[in-house]
Design an enzyme around this catalytic site. Structure first.
Site, PDB file in Angstrom:
ATOM      1  CB  THR A  14      71.728  16.546  38.876  1.00  0.00           C
ATOM      2  OG1 THR A  14      71.288  17.367  39.737  1.00  0.00           O
ATOM      3  CG2 THR A  14      72.407  15.470  39.554  1.00  0.00           C
TER       4      THR A  14
ATOM      5  CE  LYS B 222      67.620  18.601  37.533  1.00  0.00           C
ATOM      6  NZ  LYS B 222      66.393  17.469  38.483  1.00  0.00           N
TER       7      LYS B 222
ATOM      8  CD  GLU C 184      57.538  16.409  38.079  1.00  0.00           C
ATOM      9  OE1 GLU C 184      58.581  16.410  36.922  1.00  0.00           O
ATOM     10  OE2 GLU C 184      58.436  17.968  38.316  1.00  0.00           O
TER      11      GLU C 184
END
Lengths: 270, 270
Positions: free
Chosen positions: A28, A138, A171
């Protein structure tokens, strides 16, 4: 606008392994001043993810052209790139000669409303599972983030903090976490779980340039209360200072502010 | 043939959260003698999965009708049902009013070639991650199984054994594992990871009926060598005895054979 393998198309085959197994990776990225930001870093992570999953590498020049096409001259936008292993194989077994599918999608710039003094972070109950084989990349297996993000609906809470099953801070649901203690920048180790964010990497590089000592550490949730500063990062939001996490309050954040200024300068020069 | 929300369609929206995040669940079920096997058990797990992920529950009668339509009169086939949360939401955040998507797909009966005396099982290097919030359900985050299944290409190896990061035996890449020691049936605890297979459940019920003691246990890989019998199960293969795992060989398997006979009888009576 969505491009599938370079052609305008907003449907994908129902047989795609991205749907069946989350068998793929994504990025992204921000379009700022009409240009993709940190393109090289995004592509490095994408290619690393494909390599680790043994998905044939996409052509980066082609992705760049499609990103530009999908961004469609917008000054600010978000582009999502998804690479899946495509269809075929037998059950979980991947096909011998995969034909990866390449999606490039345009999203409007998000209208996050964030207080100047910083965001409110909450600790999520959904844990992150550990798997060194998948850590850092990812990939498309993101149910834990979905479950964590579903834990709150209050728009005054801006991000959720996720721990692993052993209670280590890893995170945010959509961001990486940094803390400052006694002038030293700390961020969690991501070798067992988590996504090694492109902005996390940039912040580490910036801190190095600014002469701020950085340490990749194991962090317990209880330790966060004693930190001088906290902030979260991702490619779209940049750096968000944290003002509040549970009972803890964070005020003046000189190192966070130095990093934000340096990041802004870097973005302007791009 | 594929039905999407009841209509013949082999494409799904590229915006579907099943693709983006693995945000959904699935079932793979056998059609035998033209009828779906263990339908109720499959639906129970599917609904449990949807509940746990807070996805609105599909209409089971509707799924049954679509399964029959997609099975298309075949005596033997495999039907895969996928329920996703659909599109929408904002990033990981699920939409407030999801519109789940329902896929029902037909696959030919697999042509597994399996020796009468049992299969060869290998221990995979890819670990299974633990997350009690996702354990047991058959969600769409299956990259670990894909990675594990990609570890071997030799058709003489029939299934791969997966351990968690602590070295506990959990399951096969596409099956559950059972062991027999001193007449007692053992199968790994799945409260922290793994898929609670429909056939696993049936085998536990059958064993109970046959008066075979069952224990849900923590099992270390090294313990498997000392077992009298090993077998794996899933909804399509039923029960596969294991004849070989690493250096270990398993011969006569009286309890496995009793369970296979009882299962066959049960299937005939359905």
């Amino acid at each position: 606008m969505i491009l599938l393998n370079g052609k305008p198309q907003d449907l994908i085959p129902a047989s795609d392994r991205g749907l069946h197994y989350g068998d793929g990776v994504f990025e992204t990225l921000a379009i700022n001043n009409g240009k993709p930001q940190f393109w090289t870093a995004h592509m490095e992570r994408l290619l690393d993810g494909c390599s680790r999953l043994v998905i044939p590498l996409p052509d980066v020049a082609c992705l760049k052209a499609e990103t530009t096409q999908v961004a469609d001259g917008c000054e600010r936008a978000v582009i999502k790139i998804i690479i899946t292993r495509g269809s075929g194989g037998r059950g979980y077994r991947p096909p011998a000669s995969p034909e990866p599918q390449r999606l490039v999608m345009h999203y409007p710039w998000p209208d996050y409303v964030v207080p100047q003094e910083g965001i409110t972070l909450r600790q999520c109950l959904t844990p992150l599972s550990c798997n060194p084989r998948l850590a850092g990349i990812k990939h498309l297996n993101r149910l834990e983030q979905v479950m964590a993000r579903a834990e709150w609906g209050d728009d005054l809470v801006h991000e959720g903090l996720m721990l692993d099953l052993d209670g280590n801070v890893i995170e945010g649901t959509m961001s990486n976490l940094f803390a400052v203690r006694n002038g030293v920048l700390l961020t969690p180790d991501l070798t067992r779980c988590g996504v090694a964010g492109v902005m996390r990497h940039q912040v580490l590089l910036l801190a190095h340039k600014l002469g701020i000592t950085c340490e990749i550490v194991q962090l317990r949730a209880a330790e966060l209360e004693g930190m001088d500063e906290l902030f979260v990062t991702n490619s779209v939001i940049g750096i968000w200072p944290v003002s509040c996490l549970g009972e803890a309050r964070y005020g003046e954040a000189p190192i966070t502010q130095r990093l934000i200024s340096a990041l802004n300068l870097m973005m302007e020069q791009k």
